[in-house]
Design an enzyme around this catalytic site. Structure first.
Site, PDB file in Angstrom:
ATOM      1  N   CYS A  86       0.820  -1.179   0.356  1.00  0.00           N
ATOM      2  CA  CYS A  86      -0.107   0.149   0.018  1.00  0.00           C
ATOM      3  C   CYS A  86       1.068   1.567   0.247  1.00  0.00           C
ATOM      4  O   CYS A  86       1.882   1.412  -1.287  1.00  0.00           O
ATOM      5  CB  CYS A  86      -0.914  -0.324   1.369  1.00  0.00           C
ATOM      6  SG  CYS A  86      -2.382   1.394   0.873  1.00  0.00           S
ATOM      7  N   HIS A 201      -3.091  -5.414   0.663  1.00  0.00           N
ATOM      8  CA  HIS A 201      -2.366  -5.808   2.114  1.00  0.00           C
ATOM      9  C   HIS A 201      -2.657  -7.808   2.385  1.00  0.00           C
ATOM     10  O   HIS A 201      -3.777  -7.491   3.366  1.00  0.00           O
ATOM     11  CB  HIS A 201      -3.458  -5.250   3.361  1.00  0.00           C
ATOM     12  CG  HIS A 201      -2.985  -3.637   3.558  1.00  0.00           C
ATOM     13  ND1 HIS A 201      -2.063  -3.553   3.795  1.00  0.00           N
ATOM     14  CD2 HIS A 201      -3.642  -2.965   2.338  1.00  0.00           C
ATOM     15  CE1 HIS A 201      -1.874  -1.686   4.193  1.00  0.00           C
ATOM     16  NE2 HIS A 201      -3.290  -1.319   2.950  1.00  0.00           N
ATOM     17  N   GLU A 203      -1.152  -8.888   4.901  1.00  0.00           N
ATOM     18  CA  GLU A 203      -0.822  -9.129   6.231  1.00  0.00           C
ATOM     19  C   GLU A 203      -2.704  -9.221   7.057  1.00  0.00           C
ATOM     20  O   GLU A 203      -2.815  -9.221   8.032  1.00  0.00           O
ATOM     21  CB  GLU A 203       0.289  -7.956   7.078  1.00  0.00           C
ATOM     22  CG  GLU A 203      -0.834  -7.015   6.865  1.00  0.00           C
ATOM     23  CD  GLU A 203      -0.384  -5.844   5.576  1.00  0.00           C
ATOM     24  OE1 GLU A 203      -0.538  -6.596   4.327  1.00  0.00           O
ATOM     25  OE2 GLU A 203      -0.931  -4.591   6.122  1.00  0.00           O
TER      26      GLU A 203
END
Lengths: 233, 81
Positions: A86, A201, A203
């Site tokens: 990002c 993302h 994660e």
């Protein structure tokens, strides 16, 4: 294997990345303040999401002046694995470590939703273990990937497109492109493949409590590639 | 002396903000409105430079930081005061 997670003023996904590296990928992780200039103790670097320097001027434009970025460039040039997620992707393009630039989303709105991603090249250090599609949330206002025609042709021709936005069935369609990115690009690498930038993302979808956990494969992939000597300084 | 840098989306690069502003203007009855492009203006106050030097320095500032030439064009103007 030890990951360094860079914290710029305004980073806000650094703890998420740290958590996933420690608890899901089960590797060592350490935070690196943006003024740090010693990367000798880390084997991989994460430039996390957030709003470095308040997105002043352009997203990611000011972070490249952080002292750590000269070292990140050397680390990447030496073959070390780097991922920018990002805002981290925006920093990598502004710093010239990845080609192209991010424009305001075509629909002008900030988009916060799950994105299905087709793994466009599954033979990269960061994608080697990924299934054909993964799910990773997007949360951005300026994520419309743009590059000139020559650059785009080179990215496509050299297998540097890592991820494309797709629908649930893995099809890349106009409707599955959330932000207007050229060729539905969600993530690219440098020519060598060790530096990955992606707007979604991984994660944030690395554990079953948060979805199908398929984002974890990005981290597991680079661990495997590193341990097998396919990537690293 | 003041360096004024205009930064605009590069011709050929999609400008969704300009498109939205153009739509807004037409909604207000400005039927003559064609293409609109939204950019930014950056004023930099400098000292100790001739006008020629200021133009050169301003151009370098734009190339190296103020504009991202992948997606933006710029022009530089120098004014007294």
């Amino acid at each position: 294997m030890r990951f360094g997670v860079v914290t710029f003023p305004g980073s806000n996904c650094d703890h998420d990345a740290y958590h996933v590296i420690k608890n899901v990928a089960q590797r060592e992780a350490t935070f690196l303040w943006h003024k740090e200039t010693d990367l000798s103790g880390v084997d991989a670097i994460v430039l996390p999401g957030g709003f470095s320097y308040g997105d002043s001027l352009r997203c990611g434009a000011i972070a490249r002046f952080s002292p750590i970025m000269d070292e990140v460039r050397k680390f990447a040039d030496a073959g070390g694995p780097v991922i920018g997620i990002c805002n981290g992707f925006q920093v990598l393009t502004e710093a010239g470590l990845l080609p192209g630039a991010m424009l305001r989303n075509q629909g002008l709105t900030f988009i916060c939703e799950d994105a299905y991603l087709q793994v466009a090249n599954g033979h990269l250090p960061w994608t080697g273990l990924c299934p054909e599609t993964i799910v990773a949330p997007i949360a951005h206002h300026d994520g419309c990937y743009y590059a000139d025609a020559d650059t785009l042709a080179r990215l496509e021709g050299e297998g540097q497109v890592a991820f494309r936005y797709c629908d649930r069935s893995g099809e890349v369609t106009e409707a599955s492109n959330p932000n207007g990115s050229l060729n539905s690009i969600a993530g690219i690498t440098n020519a060598r493949g060790n530096v990955l930038g992606m707007m979604p993302h991984p994660e944030r979808n690395a554990e079953a409590e948060l979805g199908d956990a398929s984002g974890a494969w990005v981290f597991r992939s680079v661990v495997k590639a590193f341990l097998e000597g396919e990537v690293g300084r | 002396m003041r360096i004024r840098v205009h930064v605009t989306p590069r011709v050929g690069v999609l400008d969704p903000q300009g498109k939205a502003v153009g739509g807004g203007l037409r909604s207000l009855g400005f039927v003559e409105v064609g293409e609109v492009r939204v950019g930014r203006v950056i004023d930099v106050v400098v000292t100790g430079l001739s006008e020629e030097q200021a133009l050169a320095r301003g151009t370098e500032m734009a190339q190296r930081l103020l504009a991202n030439e992948v997606v933006e064009d710029f022009d530089v103007h120098v004014t007294a005061g």
